[in-house]
Design a protein around this motif. Structure first.
Motif, mmCIF file in Angstrom:
data_model
loop_
_atom_site.group_PDB
_atom_site.id
_atom_site.type_symbol
_atom_site.label_atom_id
_atom_site.label_comp_id
_atom_site.label_asym_id
_atom_site.label_seq_id
_atom_site.Cartn_x
_atom_site.Cartn_y
_atom_site.Cartn_z
ATOM 1 N N TRP A 62 0.951 -1.656 -0.163
ATOM 2 C CA TRP A 62 0.271 -0.367 0.045
ATOM 3 C C TRP A 62 1.090 1.701 0.004
ATOM 4 O O TRP A 62 1.753 1.047 0.707
ATOM 5 N N ARG A 63 0.034 2.469 -0.904
ATOM 6 C CA ARG A 63 0.923 3.549 -1.275
ATOM 7 C C ARG A 63 0.306 4.934 -0.091
ATOM 8 O O ARG A 63 -0.466 4.895 -0.194
ATOM 9 N N HIS A 64 1.270 5.007 0.790
ATOM 10 C CA HIS A 64 1.060 6.740 1.772
ATOM 11 C C HIS A 64 1.417 7.281 0.910
ATOM 12 O O HIS A 64 1.700 7.747 0.182
ATOM 13 N N ALA A 65 -0.112 8.518 1.312
ATOM 14 C CA ALA A 65 0.201 9.979 0.671
ATOM 15 C C ALA A 65 0.942 10.492 0.575
ATOM 16 O O ALA A 65 1.378 11.155 0.188
ATOM 17 N N GLU A 66 1.314 10.421 1.715
ATOM 18 C CA GLU A 66 3.088 11.124 2.346
ATOM 19 C C GLU A 66 3.970 10.615 3.465
ATOM 20 O O GLU A 66 3.718 8.680 3.600
ATOM 21 N N PRO A 67 4.674 11.069 3.150
ATOM 22 C CA PRO A 67 6.557 9.760 3.800
ATOM 23 C C PRO A 67 6.474 10.004 5.369
ATOM 24 O O PRO A 67 7.600 10.203 5.793
ATOM 25 N N SER A 68 6.152 10.378 6.389
ATOM 26 C CA SER A 68 5.892 10.471 7.486
ATOM 27 C C SER A 68 3.516 9.850 7.938
ATOM 28 O O SER A 68 3.251 10.008 7.250
ATOM 29 N N GLY A 69 4.041 9.521 9.131
ATOM 30 C CA GLY A 69 2.819 8.537 9.266
ATOM 31 C C GLY A 69 3.169 7.651 10.559
ATOM 32 O O GLY A 69 4.459 7.249 11.601
ATOM 33 N N ASP A 70 2.233 6.981 11.839
ATOM 34 C CA ASP A 70 2.136 6.506 12.608
ATOM 35 C C ASP A 70 2.821 4.954 12.208
ATOM 36 O O ASP A 70 1.579 4.231 11.164
ATOM 37 N N TRP A 71 2.852 4.694 10.892
ATOM 38 C CA TRP A 71 3.939 3.518 10.436
ATOM 39 C C TRP A 71 3.512 2.240 11.253
ATOM 40 O O TRP A 71 2.446 1.208 10.420
ATOM 41 N N ALA A 72 3.587 1.745 12.351
ATOM 42 C CA ALA A 72 3.087 0.664 13.279
ATOM 43 C C ALA A 72 1.469 0.540 12.811
ATOM 44 O O ALA A 72 1.009 -0.491 12.877
ATOM 45 N N ALA A 73 0.879 1.671 13.372
ATOM 46 C CA ALA A 73 -0.297 1.633 13.478
ATOM 47 C C ALA A 73 -1.396 1.358 12.206
ATOM 48 O O ALA A 73 -2.540 0.946 12.397
ATOM 49 N N VAL A 74 -0.877 2.056 11.361
ATOM 50 C CA VAL A 74 -1.695 2.238 9.947
ATOM 51 C C VAL A 74 -0.991 0.916 9.514
ATOM 52 O O VAL A 74 -2.088 0.298 8.511
ATOM 53 N N HIS A 75 0.425 -0.430 9.315
ATOM 54 C CA HIS A 75 0.307 -1.588 9.522
ATOM 55 C C HIS A 75 -0.659 -2.609 9.801
ATOM 56 O O HIS A 75 -1.117 -3.416 9.005
ATOM 57 N N GLU A 76 -0.479 -1.910 10.635
ATOM 58 C CA GLU A 76 -2.493 -3.199 11.854
ATOM 59 C C GLU A 76 -3.462 -3.315 11.515
ATOM 60 O O GLU A 76 -3.745 -3.717 11.513
ATOM 61 N N ALA A 77 -3.935 -1.752 10.900
ATOM 62 C CA ALA A 77 -4.767 -1.284 10.923
ATOM 63 C C ALA A 77 -5.268 -2.249 9.324
ATOM 64 O O ALA A 77 -6.157 -2.843 9.441
#
Length: 288
Positions: free
Chosen positions: A182-197
């Protein structure tokens, strides 16, 4: 005939690194890292002038050295490495860092978490980070996630030609080994939370979609992720159809009411597709 040098890149493939964080309980980070660099490298190809080449051994050593300060989320680790290669070498204009993270779960002893014992778990977390000196793109994902529905799957009504022998079915096992990115809209964020979701929504969509084709299931999985993860703009899925064929037990005077199957490993159908947010920004070099 004249020739010209086309696109080219080089790097260090599959640097295996394990970091142990030692506290009251230990933690493992187990990675497979591939670095790929591109830029003004015509001289080394055309004349053997290596003055602009950062050796692949140096790339490997950077992976180990950066891990000494801590790895953290693999997306952040990849961004740190990519920026180091591009910002530190004048001839390097683009860096891509691909990382696989192997999952280890803490074992338990008499119901209590073990201090330093782990068991390898299913599912490999992945990321691919690209940096060109100005922009960064981050693609995360998961691989080797094998799932199965033992019913609620059909396959019929397909086009037939003179080579078609596959019987239609209104009740079958549907199994696949999910590779999702999956491609992130921005090159920053809560990576772990997005991955788990994203992982959870992939599994939920697979489980509760009444499937008339694996293609339909793929689309439902991608849609579910994008609807629930606004940080993401694109999902790409590769789903091999892990076929299970009902065994004919009639030669043994036995019936088989959908209970005994032969699990075939090859050949297999391979279903691949992309689901995008309607307003997804340009992918840039994300998938290059």
């Amino acid at each position: 005939m004249r020739t010209v040098l086309g696109d080219n890149q080089y790097g260090k493939a599959e640097t295996r690194i394990v970091r142990v964080d030692r506290g009251d309980t230990h933690a493992i980070t187990d990675l497979n890292v591939t670095t790929t660099l591109a830029g003004d490298l015509a001289a080394t190809h055309e004349t053997g002038d290596n003055s602009g080449v950062l050796p692949t051994d140096s790339q490997k050593n950077a992976v180990f050295a950066f891990a000494r300060d801590g790895i953290g989320e693999i997306e952040d680790f990849g961004l740190r490495l990519a920026r180091h290669f591009v910002d530190g070498a004048p001839t390097i204009h683009r860096a891509r860092v691909q990382i696989e993270q192997y999952t280890w779960q803490r074992m338990s002893v008499q119901g209590q978490p073990a201090h330093h014992s782990f068991a390898r778990a299913a599912g490999t977390r992945t990321t691919s980070v690209t940096y060109d000196g100005t922009n960064s793109w981050v693609v995360s994902g998961i691989g080797d996630l094998t799932v199965m529905n033992t019913t609620d799957s059909e396959f019929h009504g397909y086009h037939r030609d003179r080579f078609t022998t596959l019987p239609e079915t209104h009740d079958r096992i549907l199994a696949t080994a999910v590779t999702a990115r999956w491609r992130h809209a921005e090159p920053s964020g809560d990576w772990a939370a997005v991955h788990e979701a994203a992982r959870e929504h992939l599994l939920e969509a697979f489980a509760d979609t009444y499937s008339y084709s694996l293609q339909q299931t793929l689309n439902a999985m991608g849609e579910r992720v994008l609807r629930n993860c606004p940080e993401l703009v694109e999902v790409r899925l590769s789903l091999p159809n892990k076929h299970h064929f009902l065994v004919d037990l009639s030669p043994f005077d036995l019936d088989n009411p959908g209970e005994v199957f032969f699990a075939a490993d090859r050949p297999y159908g391979l279903i691949e597709g992309t689901v995008l947010a309607e307003d997804a920004p340009d992918a840039g070099l994300a998938w290059w």
